[in-house]
Motif scaffolding. Structure first.
Motif, PDB file in Angstrom:
ATOM      1  N   LEU A  70       0.835  -1.206   0.000  1.00 25.54           N
ATOM      2  CA  LEU A  70       0.000   0.000   0.000  1.00 25.54           C
ATOM      3  C   LEU A  70       0.875   1.263   0.000  1.00 25.54           C
ATOM      4  CD1 LEU A  70      -2.793  -0.884   2.612  1.00 25.54           C
ATOM      5  CD2 LEU A  70      -3.082  -0.571   0.143  1.00 25.54           C
ATOM      6  N   MET A  71       1.914   1.261   0.826  1.00 23.65           N
ATOM      7  CA  MET A  71       2.808   2.420   0.879  1.00 23.65           C
ATOM      8  C   MET A  71       3.539   2.607  -0.448  1.00 23.65           C
ATOM      9  SD  MET A  71       4.210   2.474   4.821  1.00 23.65           S
ATOM     10  CE  MET A  71       4.585   0.734   5.045  1.00 23.65           C
ATOM     11  N   HIS A  72       3.984   1.505  -1.036  1.00 22.07           N
ATOM     12  CA  HIS A  72       4.671   1.609  -2.322  1.00 22.07           C
ATOM     13  C   HIS A  72       3.704   2.052  -3.417  1.00 22.07           C
ATOM     14  CE1 HIS A  72       8.253  -1.079  -0.997  1.00 22.07           C
ATOM     15  NE2 HIS A  72       8.287   0.141  -0.478  1.00 22.07           N
ATOM     16  N   GLY A  73       2.446   1.639  -3.315  1.00 23.69           N
ATOM     17  CA  GLY A  73       1.424   2.106  -4.251  1.00 23.69           C
ATOM     18  C   GLY A  73       1.231   3.610  -4.159  1.00 23.69           C
ATOM     19  N   GLU A  74       1.246   4.138  -2.924  1.00 22.50           N
ATOM     20  CA  GLU A  74       1.136   5.593  -2.716  1.00 22.50           C
ATOM     21  C   GLU A  74       2.321   6.313  -3.351  1.00 22.50           C
ATOM     22  OE1 GLU A  74      -1.192   7.687  -1.185  1.00 22.50           O
ATOM     23  OE2 GLU A  74      -2.411   5.887  -1.383  1.00 22.50           O
ATOM     24  N   LEU A  75       3.506   5.744  -3.177  1.00 26.44           N
ATOM     25  CA  LEU A  75       4.717   6.334  -3.743  1.00 26.44           C
ATOM     26  C   LEU A  75       4.626   6.380  -5.270  1.00 26.44           C
ATOM     27  CD1 LEU A  75       7.584   7.305  -2.795  1.00 26.44           C
ATOM     28  CD2 LEU A  75       8.358   4.995  -3.304  1.00 26.44           C
ATOM     29  N   ILE A  76       4.276   5.262  -5.862  1.00 28.86           N
ATOM     30  CA  ILE A  76       4.158   5.178  -7.327  1.00 28.86           C
ATOM     31  C   ILE A  76       3.114   6.164  -7.838  1.00 28.86           C
ATOM     32  CG2 ILE A  76       3.389   3.668  -9.210  1.00 28.86           C
ATOM     33  CD1 ILE A  76       4.716   1.339  -7.520  1.00 28.86           C
ATOM     34  N   LYS A  77       1.966   6.206  -7.177  1.00 31.55           N
ATOM     35  CA  LYS A  77       0.871   7.094  -7.587  1.00 31.55           C
ATOM     36  C   LYS A  77       1.293   8.565  -7.514  1.00 31.55           C
ATOM     37  CE  LYS A  77      -3.214   7.993  -5.324  1.00 31.55           C
ATOM     38  NZ  LYS A  77      -4.314   7.585  -4.472  1.00 31.55           N
ATOM     39  N   ALA A  78       1.942   8.956  -6.435  1.00 32.05           N
ATOM     40  CA  ALA A  78       2.379  10.346  -6.264  1.00 32.05           C
ATOM     41  C   ALA A  78       3.382  10.741  -7.344  1.00 32.05           C
ATOM     42  CB  ALA A  78       2.982  10.548  -4.877  1.00 32.05           C
ATOM     43  N   TYR A  79       4.322   9.864  -7.629  1.00 31.97           N
ATOM     44  CA  TYR A  79       5.320  10.189  -8.642  1.00 31.97           C
ATOM     45  C   TYR A  79       4.715  10.164 -10.044  1.00 31.97           C
ATOM     46  CZ  TYR A  79       9.053  10.838  -5.381  1.00 31.97           C
ATOM     47  OH  TYR A  79       9.827  11.358  -4.374  1.00 31.97           O
ATOM     48  N   GLU A  80       3.864   9.189 -10.344  1.00 27.17           N
ATOM     49  CA  GLU A  80       3.222   9.149 -11.661  1.00 27.17           C
ATOM     50  C   GLU A  80       2.362  10.377 -11.900  1.00 27.17           C
ATOM     51  OE1 GLU A  80       1.275   5.362 -12.181  1.00 27.17           O
ATOM     52  OE2 GLU A  80       3.172   4.398 -12.732  1.00 27.17           O
ATOM     53  N   ALA A  81       1.697  10.892 -10.857  1.00 28.64           N
ATOM     54  CA  ALA A  81       0.876  12.103 -10.989  1.00 28.64           C
ATOM     55  C   ALA A  81       1.732  13.311 -11.375  1.00 28.64           C
ATOM     56  CB  ALA A  81       0.134  12.382  -9.688  1.00 28.64           C
ATOM     57  N   GLY A  83       4.391  12.916 -13.490  1.00 30.56           N
ATOM     58  CA  GLY A  83       5.081  12.537 -14.720  1.00 30.56           C
ATOM     59  C   GLY A  83       6.350  11.734 -14.528  1.00 30.56           C
ATOM     60  N   ILE A  84       6.484  11.118 -13.360  1.00 29.03           N
ATOM     61  CA  ILE A  84       7.704  10.374 -13.043  1.00 29.03           C
ATOM     62  C   ILE A  84       7.382   8.888 -12.951  1.00 29.03           C
ATOM     63  CG2 ILE A  84       9.539  10.062 -11.327  1.00 29.03           C
ATOM     64  CD1 ILE A  84       8.681  13.021 -10.418  1.00 29.03           C
ATOM     65  N   HIS A  85       8.163   8.090 -13.688  1.00 31.94           N
ATOM     66  CA  HIS A  85       7.974   6.640 -13.674  1.00 31.94           C
ATOM     67  C   HIS A  85       9.090   5.987 -12.864  1.00 31.94           C
ATOM     68  CE1 HIS A  85       7.065   2.597 -14.946  1.00 31.94           C
ATOM     69  NE2 HIS A  85       8.315   2.448 -15.355  1.00 31.94           N
ATOM     70  N   LEU A  86       8.705   5.274 -11.810  1.00 30.11           N
ATOM     71  CA  LEU A  86       9.664   4.461 -11.065  1.00 30.11           C
ATOM     72  C   LEU A  86       9.700   3.093 -11.741  1.00 30.11           C
ATOM     73  CD1 LEU A  86       8.587   5.382  -7.405  1.00 30.11           C
ATOM     74  CD2 LEU A  86      10.502   6.328  -8.722  1.00 30.11           C
ATOM     75  N   SER A  87      10.857   2.715 -12.267  1.00 32.83           N
ATOM     76  CA  SER A  87      10.955   1.459 -13.022  1.00 32.83           C
ATOM     77  C   SER A  87      10.584   0.256 -12.180  1.00 32.83           C
ATOM     78  CB  SER A  87      12.360   1.286 -13.603  1.00 32.83           C
ATOM     79  OG  SER A  87      12.612   2.297 -14.550  1.00 32.83           O
ATOM     80  N   ASP A  88      11.002   0.261 -10.908  1.00 31.52           N
ATOM     81  CA  ASP A  88      10.640  -0.824  -9.997  1.00 31.52           C
ATOM     82  C   ASP A  88      11.064  -0.441  -8.588  1.00 31.52           C
ATOM     83  OD1 ASP A  88       9.609  -3.213  -9.076  1.00 31.52           O
ATOM     84  OD2 ASP A  88      10.812  -4.476 -10.388  1.00 31.52           O
ATOM     85  N   ILE A  89      10.540  -1.185  -7.630  1.00 31.17           N
ATOM     86  CA  ILE A  89      10.919  -1.027  -6.231  1.00 31.17           C
ATOM     87  C   ILE A  89      11.428  -2.385  -5.745  1.00 31.17           C
ATOM     88  CG2 ILE A  89      10.149  -0.508  -3.886  1.00 31.17           C
ATOM     89  CD1 ILE A  89       7.963   1.283  -5.129  1.00 31.17           C
ATOM     90  N   TYR A  90      12.698  -2.428  -5.383  1.00 28.10           N
ATOM     91  CA  TYR A  90      13.305  -3.633  -4.817  1.00 28.10           C
ATOM     92  C   TYR A  90      13.391  -3.428  -3.314  1.00 28.10           C
ATOM     93  CZ  TYR A  90      14.721  -5.228  -9.451  1.00 28.10           C
ATOM     94  OH  TYR A  90      14.720  -5.671 -10.740  1.00 28.10           O
ATOM     95  N   TYR A  91      12.955  -4.425  -2.550  1.00 21.58           N
ATOM     96  CA  TYR A  91      13.060  -4.302  -1.100  1.00 21.58           C
ATOM     97  C   TYR A  91      13.501  -5.614  -0.483  1.00 21.58           C
ATOM     98  CZ  TYR A  91       8.484  -6.620  -0.655  1.00 21.58           C
ATOM     99  OH  TYR A  91       7.448  -7.517  -0.717  1.00 21.58           O
ATOM    100  N   CYS A  92      14.223  -5.470   0.631  1.00 20.55           N
ATOM    101  CA  CYS A  92      14.623  -6.613   1.444  1.00 20.55           C
ATOM    102  C   CYS A  92      13.724  -6.624   2.659  1.00 20.55           C
ATOM    103  CB  CYS A  92      16.089  -6.476   1.863  1.00 20.55           C
ATOM    104  SG  CYS A  92      16.567  -7.736   3.074  1.00 20.55           S
ATOM    105  N   ARG A  93      12.998  -7.707   2.842  1.00 17.15           N
ATOM    106  CA  ARG A  93      12.061  -7.812   3.971  1.00 17.15           C
ATOM    107  C   ARG A  93      12.689  -8.509   5.173  1.00 17.15           C
ATOM    108  NH1 ARG A  93      10.359 -11.722   0.238  1.00 17.15           N
ATOM    109  NH2 ARG A  93      10.435 -13.820   1.068  1.00 17.15           N
ATOM    110  N   HIS A  94      13.981  -8.774   5.096  1.00 16.12           N
ATOM    111  CA  HIS A  94      14.680  -9.490   6.165  1.00 16.12           C
ATOM    112  C   HIS A  94      15.274  -8.534   7.189  1.00 16.12           C
ATOM    113  CE1 HIS A  94      15.173 -11.975   2.396  1.00 16.12           C
ATOM    114  NE2 HIS A  94      14.383 -12.704   3.163  1.00 16.12           N
ATOM    115  N   HIS A  95      15.582  -9.080   8.346  1.00 16.20           N
ATOM    116  CA  HIS A  95      16.322  -8.340   9.378  1.00 16.20           C
ATOM    117  C   HIS A  95      17.250  -9.345  10.059  1.00 16.20           C
ATOM    118  CE1 HIS A  95      17.344  -6.126  12.973  1.00 16.20           C
ATOM    119  NE2 HIS A  95      16.969  -5.039  12.321  1.00 16.20           N
ATOM    120  N   PRO A  96      18.529  -8.994  10.238  1.00 20.27           N
ATOM    121  CA  PRO A  96      19.492  -9.966  10.778  1.00 20.27           C
ATOM    122  C   PRO A  96      19.132 -10.499  12.165  1.00 20.27           C
ATOM    123  CG  PRO A  96      20.473  -7.766  10.608  1.00 20.27           C
ATOM    124  CD  PRO A  96      19.152  -7.717   9.920  1.00 20.27           C
TER     125      PRO A  96
END
Length: 163
Positions: A70-81, A83-96
């Motif tokens: 949901l947060m990444h969707g907000e980010l994409i939507k705000a930037y697309e509005a 005129g900015i295209h984020l090619s992709d979002i890579y994330y690490c969901r791990h913690h040591p």
């Protein structure tokens, strides 16, 4: 085949407001609007924009991957509005402390390397903008030039460092 150039971007403190700890709720996720213009300029100069972010709060159980989406969707939507295209979002969901060591978590460079391979990126013409030393180490490990900024610093202040 012509290689692409890219600007890899950390998320918290670079694209959205740094809260000092994890952003756990979409209500707390605030996009840094002062970065719309400089990121549009980078895109217009031919750079792909790719997000590279550690999200260890998932491993800690502080938020779910659905909430993260949901947060990444907000980010994409705000930037697309804007005129900015984020090619992709890579994330690490791990913690040591919860999953042990993983290969993807920054300061490791695996997320950058995967993105560079997928998008045919010329690493010698690419950059990583981040607000933490681990971002610089990850960029260096992948062979891209690191640009260290302060949390929430406007990217426009470092545009002159990007060819």
């Amino acid at each position: 085949m012509k290689k692409n150039k890219a600007v890899f971007l950390d998320r918290d403190g670079v694209l959205n407001k740094e809260l000092g700890d994890y952003v756990c709720h979409p209500d707390d996720f605030k996009v840094l609007e002062h970065n719309f213009k400089p990121l549009k300029e980078l895109q217009d100069r031919g750079y792909l924009l790719i997000v590279i972010t550690n999200q260890g709060g998932v491993a800690k159980g502080w938020y779910s991957e659905e909430t993260l989406a949901l947060m990444h969707g907000e980010l994409i939507k705000a930037y697309e509005a804007n005129g900015i295209h984020l090619s992709d979002i890579y994330y690490c969901r791990h913690h040591p402390d919860y999953n042990g060591k993983c290969l993807c978590r920054k300061p490791g460079s695996l997320m950058l390397e995967k993105a560079a391979a997928r998008f045919n990126v010329d690493i010698s013409r690419s950059y990583f903008i981040g607000d933490n030393q681990r971002d610089m180490i990850a960029g260096e490990g992948a062979g891209v030039k690191g640009i260290l900024i302060k949390s929430d610093q406007p990217i426009g202040e470092v545009l002159h460092l990007i060819d």
